[in-house]
Motif scaffolding. Structure first.
Motif, short mmCIF file in Angstrom:
data_model
loop_
_atom_site.label_atom_id
_atom_site.label_comp_id
_atom_site.label_asym_id
_atom_site.label_seq_id
_atom_site.Cartn_x
_atom_site.Cartn_y
_atom_site.Cartn_z
N UNK A 124 0.83 -1.20 0.00
CA UNK A 124 0.00 0.00 0.00
C UNK A 124 0.87 1.25 0.00
N UNK A 125 1.93 1.24 0.78
CA UNK A 125 2.85 2.38 0.85
C UNK A 125 3.48 2.63 -0.53
N UNK A 126 3.93 1.57 -1.19
CA UNK A 126 4.52 1.72 -2.52
C UNK A 126 3.50 2.27 -3.51
N UNK A 127 2.26 1.81 -3.42
CA UNK A 127 1.21 2.30 -4.30
C UNK A 127 1.00 3.81 -4.07
N UNK A 128 0.95 4.22 -2.82
CA UNK A 128 0.75 5.64 -2.50
C UNK A 128 1.90 6.47 -3.05
N UNK A 129 3.14 6.02 -2.82
CA UNK A 129 4.29 6.76 -3.33
C UNK A 129 4.27 6.85 -4.85
N UNK A 130 3.86 5.78 -5.50
CA UNK A 130 3.77 5.77 -6.96
C UNK A 130 2.74 6.79 -7.45
N UNK A 131 1.58 6.83 -6.80
CA UNK A 131 0.55 7.78 -7.21
C UNK A 131 0.99 9.22 -6.94
N UNK A 132 1.66 9.45 -5.82
CA UNK A 132 2.17 10.80 -5.54
C UNK A 132 3.17 11.21 -6.61
N UNK A 133 4.07 10.30 -6.94
CA UNK A 133 5.09 10.58 -7.95
C UNK A 133 4.46 10.83 -9.32
N UNK A 134 3.48 10.02 -9.69
CA UNK A 134 2.82 10.19 -10.99
C UNK A 134 2.08 11.51 -11.08
N UNK A 135 1.57 11.98 -9.96
CA UNK A 135 0.86 13.26 -9.96
C UNK A 135 1.84 14.42 -10.00
N UNK A 136 2.84 14.38 -9.12
CA UNK A 136 3.81 15.46 -9.01
C UNK A 136 5.01 14.94 -8.23
N UNK A 137 6.11 14.70 -8.91
CA UNK A 137 7.30 14.11 -8.28
C UNK A 137 7.79 14.94 -7.09
N UNK A 138 7.49 16.22 -7.05
CA UNK A 138 7.89 17.06 -5.93
C UNK A 138 7.30 16.57 -4.61
N UNK A 139 6.14 15.92 -4.66
CA UNK A 139 5.50 15.43 -3.44
C UNK A 139 6.38 14.43 -2.69
#
Length: 100
Positions: free
Chosen positions: A45-60
């Motif tokens: 779940x953590x990896x999925x969240x990080x992936x979605x944050x990165x896909x939206x805006x890598x700055x996150x």
């Protein structure tokens, strides 16, 4: 700025579910606190969240973040995050990890 994000699902960065509306709120936060159910594949779940944050805006991914494992009392062993991931194991039911 505090934003309560009720769950980022896979493909939220492609506006699936409430996707972009929630991801845009995260951009304004200075600290990310990610609460995970310790009994439901927290590393995945953590990896999925990080992936979605990165896909939206890598700055996150540059924002400081804290991972909280909820329901830690239900596990025999806690999942091992990488050494750079700040995390806490909590159980409200048994007051585990909660200062008195």
């Amino acid at each position: 700025m505090i934003a309560d994000i009720p769950g980022i699902i896979e493909n939220a960065s492609q506006n699936k579910g409430l996707g972009l509306r929630f991801l845009q709120h995260i951009e304004r936060c200075s600290l990310l606190v990610i609460v995970l159910d310790a009994t439901n594949n927290p590393l995945e779940t953590y990896k999925l969240i990080l992936n979605e944050l990165n896909n939206h805006n890598a700055f996150l991914l540059q924002k400081p973040r804290l991972v909280i494992l909820n329901k830690a009392d239900l596990l025999e062993t806690l999942p091992q995050f990488d050494s750079e991931t700040e995390h806490l194991a909590l159980s409200a039911k048994k007051n585990l990890g909660i200062p008195k």
